[in-house]
Enzyme design. Sequence first.
Site, PDB file in Angstrom:
ATOM      1  N   ASN A   7     -20.070  53.006  72.147  1.00  0.00           N
ATOM      2  CA  ASN A   7     -20.925  53.884  72.950  1.00  0.00           C
ATOM      3  C   ASN A   7     -20.011  54.952  73.556  1.00  0.00           C
ATOM      4  O   ASN A   7     -19.242  54.667  74.476  1.00  0.00           O
ATOM      5  CB  ASN A   7     -21.609  53.034  74.033  1.00  0.00           C
ATOM      6  N   ARG A  93     -24.278  53.858  69.513  1.00  0.00           N
ATOM      7  CA  ARG A  93     -25.434  54.218  70.327  1.00  0.00           C
ATOM      8  C   ARG A  93     -25.554  55.746  70.306  1.00  0.00           C
ATOM      9  O   ARG A  93     -24.572  56.450  70.582  1.00  0.00           O
ATOM     10  CB  ARG A  93     -25.222  53.740  71.759  1.00  0.00           C
ATOM     11  N   HIS A 181     -33.955  54.189  76.745  1.00  0.00           N
ATOM     12  CA  HIS A 181     -33.720  52.744  76.939  1.00  0.00           C
ATOM     13  C   HIS A 181     -34.433  51.916  75.870  1.00  0.00           C
ATOM     14  O   HIS A 181     -34.725  50.744  76.096  1.00  0.00           O
ATOM     15  CB  HIS A 181     -34.240  52.244  78.315  1.00  0.00           C
ATOM     16  N   ARG A 242     -31.830  59.842  90.165  1.00  0.00           N
ATOM     17  CA  ARG A 242     -32.862  60.727  89.607  1.00  0.00           C
ATOM     18  C   ARG A 242     -34.167  60.571  90.380  1.00  0.00           C
ATOM     19  O   ARG A 242     -34.551  59.452  90.722  1.00  0.00           O
ATOM     20  CB  ARG A 242     -33.122  60.414  88.135  1.00  0.00           C
ATOM     21  N   GLU A 385     -27.913  45.413  75.269  1.00  0.00           N
ATOM     22  CA  GLU A 385     -28.094  46.525  74.330  1.00  0.00           C
ATOM     23  C   GLU A 385     -27.038  46.484  73.218  1.00  0.00           C
ATOM     24  O   GLU A 385     -27.326  46.802  72.067  1.00  0.00           O
ATOM     25  CB  GLU A 385     -28.055  47.856  75.078  1.00  0.00           C
TER      26      GLU A 385
END
Length: 399
Positions: A7, A93, A181, A242, A385
């Site tokens: 990643n 990813r 996600h 956020r 993940e």
Amino acid sequence: MKILVINTGSSSIKYQLFDMPEGTVMASGLVERIGESNSVLTHKYFKDEAYTHRIEQAITDHKEGLNLVVNLLCDSTHGVLQDTSEIKGVGHRVVHGGETFQQPTLIDEPVIAAIEANIPLAPLHNPANLTGIEVARSIFSVPQVAIFDTAFHQSIPPYAYHYALPHELYETYRIRRYGFHGTSHMFVAKAAAQFLGRPKDELNFITIHLGNGASIAAIQNGQSVDTSMGMTPLEGIIMGTRSGDIDPAIHSYLAKQTGKSIQEIDTLLNKQSGLKGICGSNDMRDILVQREEGNALAKLAVEMYSYRIKKYIGAYFAVLGKVDSLIFTAGIGQNSKEIRSEVCQGLKGLGIEIDSDKNANRSDSPQAIQTTDSPVKILVIPTNEELEIAEETLEVIST
Ligand code: AMP
């Protein structure tokens, strides 16, 4: 078979080496501050027990970083491999697959060109992901697979993914909701089906991923039919930094009132808002402690956070008609009994009732925390993940 999962960020590389199909982690680590004088490589390797090795030296670029990782993986002291040729596949990813990618995809030149074409949709992430792909291709001559954060949500129907904007904006700029996600939502949905002992294509879930980034998905018969993030990860529930959903007119109002540029407002909404904007911290552990100490803004942040999640649960209940299970995952979802409890409070009418004793039980394995009378199962499932990427990579390279 050994699969390496990578990643890549703009100045970092996260990696995990798996022995598949068992899913055993052989080594993992992080190269940080690439391009700076104080770069760090933290390498964990698992033999009879877990060990950590740290290298602090200037690492000029991603290629140097990944080469250091590969050397460590094969090193006689810190390594777990005899030779790099034991690695049979690399999974990457990739944040934004746009409308091009619905599946994990074997990487070749046209795939790289298509990831490049999606850069305008993810200008910070896709270029970094491409650097990782390019560097890994220069080091390994094995099949490499791209796994997209957006791919799982490509099953969302048009009436749910379109914004009510002039249609030509979709035609010209591909402005629509994509969701993110996806790897995590898919992983926990699969794990939940396994936990419940039923096929995932017969089950409806609301998956609630609450990390520093956070999103919710409505999953019908194993397929994503709606999700809270949009064209970018800014939309949806409140996150660490956020804002999540806000009135879009706030942008122009803020610009007029403060004289801030579009770029500054974008930074404000992505990096200075959310929990951090409300109460000064984006770490839920600190916020919960501060609330206990009587901090009014920490209390407000938790109330807003839980309320917004609850509203999405109600919406997705209506979308799905029938819900078999709510699934909490990621840092806050897995670890905070307070947030799970506050989110589920008052939802008895929807058949959602949490058992406070079960909710207080901390576990690294999937667990059910609903009362015996609750028709909807409430599950806490650790997400993984990287393992999902390794499994999908294995599947692609085995076919
Ligand atoms: P992630 O992005 O999945 O690593 O999640 C990060 C978030 O999880 C941060 O807000 C952490 O404060 C939160 N978190 C981790 N452990 C706990 C915990 N025990 N209680 C509450 N929040 C936690």
